[in-house]
Design a protein around this motif. Structure first.
Motif, PDB file in Angstrom:
ATOM      1  N   MET A 342      -4.053   5.639   2.441  1.00  0.00           N
ATOM      2  CA  MET A 342      -2.803   5.495   1.684  1.00  0.00           C
ATOM      3  C   MET A 342      -2.272   4.067   1.814  1.00  0.00           C
ATOM      4  SD  MET A 342      -1.119   8.053   0.033  1.00  0.00           S
ATOM      5  CE  MET A 342      -0.639   9.787   0.056  1.00  0.00           C
ATOM      6  N   GLN A 343      -2.218   3.565   3.045  1.00  0.00           N
ATOM      7  CA  GLN A 343      -1.700   2.216   3.253  1.00  0.00           C
ATOM      8  C   GLN A 343      -2.587   1.174   2.573  1.00  0.00           C
ATOM      9  OE1 GLN A 343       0.257   1.526   7.347  1.00  0.00           O
ATOM     10  NE2 GLN A 343      -1.200   3.192   7.703  1.00  0.00           N
ATOM     11  N   ALA A 344      -3.904   1.382   2.629  1.00  0.00           N
ATOM     12  CA  ALA A 344      -4.816   0.440   1.980  1.00  0.00           C
ATOM     13  C   ALA A 344      -4.592   0.418   0.478  1.00  0.00           C
ATOM     14  CB  ALA A 344      -6.261   0.816   2.297  1.00  0.00           C
ATOM     15  N   ALA A 345      -4.409   1.590  -0.129  1.00  0.00           N
ATOM     16  CA  ALA A 345      -4.178   1.656  -1.575  1.00  0.00           C
ATOM     17  C   ALA A 345      -2.849   1.008  -1.947  1.00  0.00           C
ATOM     18  CB  ALA A 345      -4.209   3.107  -2.045  1.00  0.00           C
ATOM     19  N   LEU A 346      -1.818   1.249  -1.138  1.00  0.00           N
ATOM     20  CA  LEU A 346      -0.516   0.628  -1.400  1.00  0.00           C
ATOM     21  C   LEU A 346      -0.606  -0.892  -1.322  1.00  0.00           C
ATOM     22  CD1 LEU A 346       1.716   3.077   0.672  1.00  0.00           C
ATOM     23  CD2 LEU A 346       1.840   2.755  -1.811  1.00  0.00           C
ATOM     24  N   GLU A 374       4.723  12.094  11.245  1.00  0.00           N
ATOM     25  CA  GLU A 374       4.635  10.658  11.513  1.00  0.00           C
ATOM     26  C   GLU A 374       3.782   9.950  10.465  1.00  0.00           C
ATOM     27  OE1 GLU A 374       2.858   7.638  14.951  1.00  0.00           O
ATOM     28  OE2 GLU A 374       3.163   9.767  15.412  1.00  0.00           O
ATOM     29  N   GLY A 375       2.649  10.583  10.087  1.00  0.00           N
ATOM     30  CA  GLY A 375       1.755   9.970   9.112  1.00  0.00           C
ATOM     31  C   GLY A 375       2.388   9.824   7.746  1.00  0.00           C
ATOM     32  N   HIS A 376       3.085  10.866   7.295  1.00  0.00           N
ATOM     33  CA  HIS A 376       3.752  10.783   5.994  1.00  0.00           C
ATOM     34  C   HIS A 376       4.887   9.756   6.012  1.00  0.00           C
ATOM     35  CE1 HIS A 376       1.625  14.615   5.254  1.00  0.00           C
ATOM     36  NE2 HIS A 376       1.759  14.306   3.984  1.00  0.00           N
ATOM     37  N   ALA A 377       5.631   9.728   7.105  1.00  0.00           N
ATOM     38  CA  ALA A 377       6.722   8.756   7.213  1.00  0.00           C
ATOM     39  C   ALA A 377       6.180   7.328   7.224  1.00  0.00           C
ATOM     40  CB  ALA A 377       7.538   9.026   8.475  1.00  0.00           C
ATOM     41  N   LEU A 378       5.054   7.126   7.887  1.00  0.00           N
ATOM     42  CA  LEU A 378       4.436   5.798   7.940  1.00  0.00           C
ATOM     43  C   LEU A 378       4.093   5.307   6.541  1.00  0.00           C
ATOM     44  CD1 LEU A 378       3.154   3.461   9.557  1.00  0.00           C
ATOM     45  CD2 LEU A 378       1.072   4.847   9.711  1.00  0.00           C
ATOM     46  N   VAL A 379       3.612   6.193   5.702  1.00  0.00           N
ATOM     47  CA  VAL A 379       3.271   5.828   4.321  1.00  0.00           C
ATOM     48  C   VAL A 379       4.523   5.425   3.557  1.00  0.00           C
ATOM     49  CG1 VAL A 379       2.434   6.749   2.122  1.00  0.00           C
ATOM     50  CG2 VAL A 379       1.163   7.198   4.234  1.00  0.00           C
ATOM     51  N   GLU A 385       8.151  -1.482   2.742  1.00  0.00           N
ATOM     52  CA  GLU A 385       7.880  -2.834   3.239  1.00  0.00           C
ATOM     53  C   GLU A 385       7.139  -3.683   2.208  1.00  0.00           C
ATOM     54  OE1 GLU A 385       5.684  -2.068   6.773  1.00  0.00           O
ATOM     55  OE2 GLU A 385       7.416  -1.257   7.859  1.00  0.00           O
ATOM     56  N   LEU A 386       6.346  -3.022   1.371  1.00  0.00           N
ATOM     57  CA  LEU A 386       5.596  -3.735   0.335  1.00  0.00           C
ATOM     58  C   LEU A 386       6.408  -3.925  -0.944  1.00  0.00           C
ATOM     59  CD1 LEU A 386       2.139  -1.974   0.855  1.00  0.00           C
ATOM     60  CD2 LEU A 386       2.689  -4.367   1.374  1.00  0.00           C
ATOM     61  N   HIS A 387       7.667  -3.495  -0.907  1.00  0.00           N
ATOM     62  CA  HIS A 387       8.619  -3.725  -2.003  1.00  0.00           C
ATOM     63  C   HIS A 387       8.230  -3.012  -3.294  1.00  0.00           C
ATOM     64  CE1 HIS A 387      10.361  -6.622   0.715  1.00  0.00           C
ATOM     65  NE2 HIS A 387       9.248  -7.333   0.715  1.00  0.00           N
ATOM     66  N   PHE A 388       7.702  -1.795  -3.189  1.00  0.00           N
ATOM     67  CA  PHE A 388       7.518  -0.987  -4.389  1.00  0.00           C
ATOM     68  C   PHE A 388       8.885  -0.699  -4.996  1.00  0.00           C
ATOM     69  CE2 PHE A 388       3.253  -0.566  -3.063  1.00  0.00           C
ATOM     70  CZ  PHE A 388       2.530  -0.080  -4.138  1.00  0.00           C
ATOM     71  N   ASP A 389       8.940  -0.679  -6.304  1.00  0.00           N
ATOM     72  CA  ASP A 389      10.208  -0.390  -6.974  1.00  0.00           C
ATOM     73  C   ASP A 389      10.544   1.095  -6.891  1.00  0.00           C
ATOM     74  OD1 ASP A 389      10.965  -3.061  -8.390  1.00  0.00           O
ATOM     75  OD2 ASP A 389       8.820  -2.793  -8.748  1.00  0.00           O
ATOM     76  N   TYR A 390       9.511   1.948  -7.059  1.00  0.00           N
ATOM     77  CA  TYR A 390       9.725   3.399  -7.012  1.00  0.00           C
ATOM     78  C   TYR A 390       8.624   4.042  -6.175  1.00  0.00           C
ATOM     79  CZ  TYR A 390      12.919   2.890 -11.005  1.00  0.00           C
ATOM     80  OH  TYR A 390      13.956   2.536 -11.832  1.00  0.00           O
ATOM     81  N   VAL A 391       9.007   4.983  -5.351  1.00  0.00           N
ATOM     82  CA  VAL A 391       8.046   5.853  -4.674  1.00  0.00           C
ATOM     83  C   VAL A 391       8.400   7.285  -5.061  1.00  0.00           C
ATOM     84  CG1 VAL A 391       7.120   6.675  -2.481  1.00  0.00           C
ATOM     85  CG2 VAL A 391       7.723   4.265  -2.751  1.00  0.00           C
ATOM     86  N   ILE A 401       7.313  11.711   2.825  1.00  0.00           N
ATOM     87  CA  ILE A 401       7.055  10.307   2.482  1.00  0.00           C
ATOM     88  C   ILE A 401       8.342   9.643   2.014  1.00  0.00           C
ATOM     89  CG2 ILE A 401       5.821   8.770   0.903  1.00  0.00           C
ATOM     90  CD1 ILE A 401       3.571  10.881   0.817  1.00  0.00           C
ATOM     91  N   THR A 402       8.980  10.255   1.042  1.00  0.00           N
ATOM     92  CA  THR A 402      10.189   9.637   0.485  1.00  0.00           C
ATOM     93  C   THR A 402      11.395   9.783   1.409  1.00  0.00           C
ATOM     94  OG1 THR A 402      10.243  11.654  -0.887  1.00  0.00           O
ATOM     95  CG2 THR A 402       9.594   9.611  -1.958  1.00  0.00           C
ATOM     96  N   ASP A 403      11.401  10.798   2.265  1.00  0.00           N
ATOM     97  CA  ASP A 403      12.503  10.936   3.231  1.00  0.00           C
ATOM     98  C   ASP A 403      12.559   9.755   4.195  1.00  0.00           C
ATOM     99  OD1 ASP A 403      13.272  13.324   2.131  1.00  0.00           O
ATOM    100  OD2 ASP A 403      12.343  14.583   3.671  1.00  0.00           O
ATOM    101  N   ALA A 404      11.418   9.065   4.368  1.00  0.00           N
ATOM    102  CA  ALA A 404      11.370   7.934   5.308  1.00  0.00           C
ATOM    103  C   ALA A 404      11.967   6.664   4.714  1.00  0.00           C
ATOM    104  CB  ALA A 404       9.920   7.679   5.728  1.00  0.00           C
TER     105      ALA A 404
END
Length: 457
Positions: A342-346, A374-379, A385-391, A401-404
């Motif tokens: 997930m992090q690599a794709a982001l 923890e894994g979902h929150a990390l994503v 941190e990568l400044h995506f406009d929308y998740v 994921i989005t709760d984080a």
């Protein structure tokens, strides 16, 4: 697999011919799905929690030359050879092991938490430049898929690239025993399947089974930045080759993201310094390409063959495939997911040129156990941190994921329960110039969200 008589199959698997002719010839390969049988194939009646392959043997017998069963059902065609065994899966694996002992090819055995199938595709593309090469189809990499892959090899094949997966301790050893690789590749050691493995240390030990099985004159290939590199080295008698970006024996330098993929300089000391135009995006894909290049190098390919193999490689679907849809760049990475991939794709999506906004549409990740929250929150934190406009998180458990992403963040977070809701929201919000990444575990069905939003042409 070449043609075999029912008698030969019985000898190879220790089965008993209970009906049909000994001389019946099977020439249509091996199959475990009665709906996909080729004429004159061998049907193995495997069992599972929700099905009993023996029940399909009568239907299969009308097409197959032989059926291998653990229980004989009425209605089997009398012209079909019926071979009775105690355990049909064990029999399938015995046949694969026997067939492997008759093959003279060189085997690349490939495993890892992420990137197995992409690295398999890249390695196959490279080796095929010189050798007749057979490879795992799709991701048939488990206790059923590996023997089926072995049984597809032909006597005149010269190289094989067989992917080996696992999600429980002890699963790689029998696969290695069947495949008998000369070249090993570990793509990564991450958190995939940690629910069943318990810890990354346990995952690393299991992956090192591939290193342990290699012969003294073999080669073990792995990422230079792997934090278990020392464990890999200590696990094998084979020569070790590490690969990485700006480090390692086989390395990539001068990475440039292009419209069609990634350009880099491939460096192998005293062998080559060549420009590669990899037709896929992402630093992690460059790392996978280096593993493939190393395999080509030790297999004796010329540098021109390695480079052309990488330049013209085609990857299995659902893996960072980019396509344009009415001016929107759609990134299809829907095949599977864990926190590392997930992090690599982001990071890949964040690094692409974009005149509009970046959307990450993400589903749940499976088999994380106590590491799930923890894994979902990390994503989610990584996307912010990568400044995506929308998740946009979609479906069961994905809300973690989005709760984080905290309220008030520049990254807008949204949870939607169903693929239909997500697709409708996306259709109303995306615009030309945007980049939209889709990713999640298989069970999340993110390809459904993608296809509802951007119908295939």
């Amino acid at each position: 697999m070449t043609s075999l008589t029912a008698h030969g199959i019985c000898n190879a698997i220790g089965g008993q011919l209970v009906s049909g002719p000994f001389e019946r010839v099977a020439s249509g390969g091996v199959c475990t799905d009665s709906r996909a049988l080729a004429p004159h194939a061998v049907f193995f009646a495997l069992g599972g929690e929700k099905f009993d392959g023996n029940l399909f043997a009568p239907e299969a017998s009308r097409t197959a030359a032989a059926v291998v069963v653990s229980r004989v059902e009425p209605g089997i065609d009398p012209s079909c050879a019926v071979i009775l065994v105690e355990d049909t899966l064990a029999a399938l694996q015995k046949l694969a092991s026997w067939w492997r002992s008759n093959l003279k090819l060189t085997v690349v055995g490939l495993t890892g938490s992420n990137g197995k199938t992409s690295t398999k595709d890249l390695t196959t593309a490279v080796l095929s430049r010189k050798f007749r090469t057979v490879a795992t189809e799709g991701n048939l990499n488990n206790h059923i898929g590996v023997p089926l892959s072995i049984l597809k090899a032909e006597p005149d094949d010269e190289m094989a690239v067989w992917e080996m997966g696992m999600n429980h301790p002890g699963e790689l050893a029998p696969l290695c025993g069947m495949a008998r690789p000369h070249i090993g590749i570990i793509t990564s050691i991450g958190t995939s399947h940690i629910e069943y493995m318990g810890s990354r240390d346990n995952i690393a030990r299991e992956k090192c089974t591939v290193a342990e099985c290699l012969p003294e004159n073999g080669h073990m290939i792995f990422p230079a930045d792997c934090d278990y590199a020392d464990m890999i080295r200590q696990s094998t008698r084979a020569a070790c080759i590490d690969c990485g970006i700006d480090s390692g024996t086989v390395r990539a330098e001068n990475l440039v993201s292009t419209e069609d993929g990634t350009r880099f300089t491939l460096i192998i000391p005293d062998f080559c310094r060549e420009t590669v135009e990899l037709p896929v995006h992402g630093r992690h894909m460059v790392c996978n390409a280096l593993l493939a290049a190393a395999a080509g190098w030790v297999a004796g390919l010329a540098k021109e063959q390695i480079v052309s193999g990488l330049n013209e490689a085609k990857l299995t679907g659902g893996r960072l495939h980019c396509k344009q849809s009415d001016g929107i760049l759609v990134i299809d990475d829907t095949y599977n997911a864990n926190p590392d991939s997930m992090q690599a794709a982001l990071r890949t999506a964040a690094g692409l040129p974009c005149t509009g906004r970046r959307f990450a549409v993400l589903g749940r990740m499976g088999e994380l156990g106590t590491f799930s929250a923890e894994g979902h929150a990390l994503v989610g934190r990584t996307a912010e941190e990568l400044h995506f406009d929308y998740v946009v998180s979609v479906g069961q458990d994905a809300a973690q994921i989005t709760d984080a992403i905290p309220p008030g963040s520049a990254t807008q977070a949204l949870y939607l329960a169903t693929p239909e809701e997500a697709a409708e929201w996306l259709r109303n919000h995306v615009a030309p110039g945007d980049i939209v990444l889709f990713k999640g575990s298989r069970a999340a069905r993110m390809e459904q969200v993608m296809n509802l939003t951007f119908p295939p042409q």
